[in-house]
Motif scaffolding. Sequence first.
Motif, short mmCIF file in Angstrom:
data_model
loop_
_atom_site.label_atom_id
_atom_site.label_comp_id
_atom_site.label_asym_id
_atom_site.label_seq_id
_atom_site.Cartn_x
_atom_site.Cartn_y
_atom_site.Cartn_z
N VAL A 1 0.83 -1.20 0.00
CA VAL A 1 0.00 0.00 0.00
C VAL A 1 0.87 1.25 0.00
N CYS A 2 1.91 1.26 0.81
CA CYS A 2 2.77 2.45 0.90
C CYS A 2 3.52 2.71 -0.40
N CYS A 3 3.96 1.66 -1.07
CA CYS A 3 4.78 1.83 -2.27
C CYS A 3 3.95 2.10 -3.52
N TYR A 4 2.77 1.47 -3.63
CA TYR A 4 2.05 1.51 -4.90
C TYR A 4 0.73 2.28 -4.86
N PHE A 5 0.20 2.55 -3.68
CA PHE A 5 -1.12 3.18 -3.61
C PHE A 5 -1.08 4.54 -2.90
N LEU A 6 -0.33 4.65 -1.82
CA LEU A 6 -0.35 5.89 -1.04
C LEU A 6 0.33 7.09 -1.70
N PRO A 7 1.38 6.91 -2.53
CA PRO A 7 2.07 8.11 -3.05
C PRO A 7 1.17 9.14 -3.70
N GLU A 8 0.18 8.70 -4.47
CA GLU A 8 -0.74 9.66 -5.11
C GLU A 8 -1.53 10.44 -4.06
N PHE A 9 -1.97 9.72 -3.01
CA PHE A 9 -2.70 10.39 -1.93
C PHE A 9 -1.79 11.38 -1.22
N LEU A 10 -0.55 10.99 -0.95
CA LEU A 10 0.39 11.87 -0.25
C LEU A 10 0.68 13.12 -1.05
N ALA A 11 0.81 12.97 -2.35
CA ALA A 11 1.05 14.14 -3.19
C ALA A 11 -0.13 15.10 -3.14
N ARG A 12 -1.35 14.56 -3.14
CA ARG A 12 -2.54 15.40 -3.06
C ARG A 12 -2.60 16.12 -1.72
N MET A 13 -2.27 15.41 -0.63
CA MET A 13 -2.28 16.04 0.69
C MET A 13 -1.26 17.16 0.79
N ARG A 14 -0.09 16.97 0.19
CA ARG A 14 0.94 18.02 0.24
C ARG A 14 0.47 19.26 -0.50
N LEU A 15 -0.28 19.08 -1.58
CA LEU A 15 -0.79 20.23 -2.31
C LEU A 15 -1.91 20.94 -1.55
N ASP A 16 -2.81 20.15 -1.00
CA ASP A 16 -4.00 20.72 -0.36
C ASP A 16 -3.74 21.21 1.06
N HIS A 17 -2.84 20.55 1.78
CA HIS A 17 -2.60 20.88 3.20
C HIS A 17 -1.11 20.83 3.52
N PRO A 18 -0.34 21.78 3.00
CA PRO A 18 1.10 21.77 3.26
C PRO A 18 1.46 21.98 4.72
N GLU A 19 0.49 22.45 5.52
CA GLU A 19 0.77 22.66 6.94
C GLU A 19 0.81 21.35 7.73
N ILE A 20 0.33 20.27 7.13
CA ILE A 20 0.33 18.96 7.80
C ILE A 20 1.55 18.17 7.35
N GLN A 21 2.35 17.74 8.31
CA GLN A 21 3.49 16.87 8.02
C GLN A 21 3.05 15.42 8.21
N LEU A 22 3.45 14.57 7.28
CA LEU A 22 3.04 13.17 7.30
C LEU A 22 4.25 12.27 7.53
N GLU A 23 4.10 11.34 8.44
CA GLU A 23 5.11 10.30 8.68
C GLU A 23 4.50 8.97 8.26
N ILE A 24 5.24 8.20 7.46
CA ILE A 24 4.72 6.95 6.90
C ILE A 24 5.54 5.78 7.43
N VAL A 25 4.86 4.83 8.04
CA VAL A 25 5.49 3.60 8.51
C VAL A 25 5.08 2.49 7.56
N ALA A 26 6.01 2.10 6.68
CA ALA A 26 5.75 1.02 5.72
C ALA A 26 6.12 -0.30 6.37
N SER A 27 5.12 -1.04 6.80
CA SER A 27 5.39 -2.28 7.53
C SER A 27 4.22 -3.24 7.36
N ASP A 28 4.56 -4.52 7.20
CA ASP A 28 3.53 -5.55 7.16
C ASP A 28 3.18 -6.05 8.55
#
Length: 290
Positions: free
Chosen positions: A102-129
């Motif tokens: 999910v982190c490698c193939y699905f979330l990047p598009e969502f993260l890019a959208r969040m950075r555009l819409d809400h740059p004030e929010i910092q996101l930390e991603i834990v890629a783990s099964d």
Amino acid sequence: MLDWSQVQIFLGLAEAGSLSRAVALLSQSQPTLSRQLTALESSLGQSLFERHPRGLTLTAAGQALLPAARRMREGAQELSLALAARETSLAGTVRMTASEIVCCYFLPEFLARMRLDHPEIQLEIVASDEVENLLDRSADIALRMVRPEQGMLVARKLADWPLGMYAHRRYLARHGVPTVATLAQHHWLGFDRADQLLRGFAAAGFAVEREFFCLRSDSHVAMWEAMRAGCGIAVGLQSLAARDLNLQQVLPEIPIPPLPLWLTAHRELRDTPRLRLVFDALADWVGANP
């Protein structure tokens, strides 16, 4: 009096069972932990651990301290949650966890959208099964393939993601398209220690052993990319396979239950504006990108 940092070190060492295993848990080097343990025991005037070649075991004094230390950790977690739930600003950090796939193939598009819409929010991603514990604030939000059982968590089922068996066209050109009769003659890619595929094959009527899989890793991304390189057949998400025209679904007659996707957060944090925004945005995004 013990301070909280000393209690954390004690708990980390007690639960890891060795200095080397506690390094990742506490994010400190082994020499640093060794010095801190010595200082902790000196301040208490008694030994908390017995050292041996295999690691650490609690002494009687350490065993006596452990229940109180765990209660102290629970209190610190409750305090952290209570403070976080009172935050009203959108500015700040949201820590999310999801599987490697999910982190490698699905979330990047969502993260890019969040950075555009809400740059004030910092996101930390834990890629783990591994299933991160939201109760101890290992993460604020989790995308999970299992429904959480803890009563303090809120959960929303977002989707049932269909699965299939896939191979690269290069592999199929060399080895032919598998059938149920020739299934055992093909190269299968699977997990190393995890037993999900063993149980899945058994449920479909094919009792196989670990050695059935000629290439094994508990990294779902590693197995998916090995399949795309032509190493063999792997089980994966249909929506992910659809992105690569060189992949072909095989053995569609073998039923594979879909993979449920759950979005979860701690009940108290769900009403924090920053977390609520990310939670709802993620739910909407998954709904629009099934």
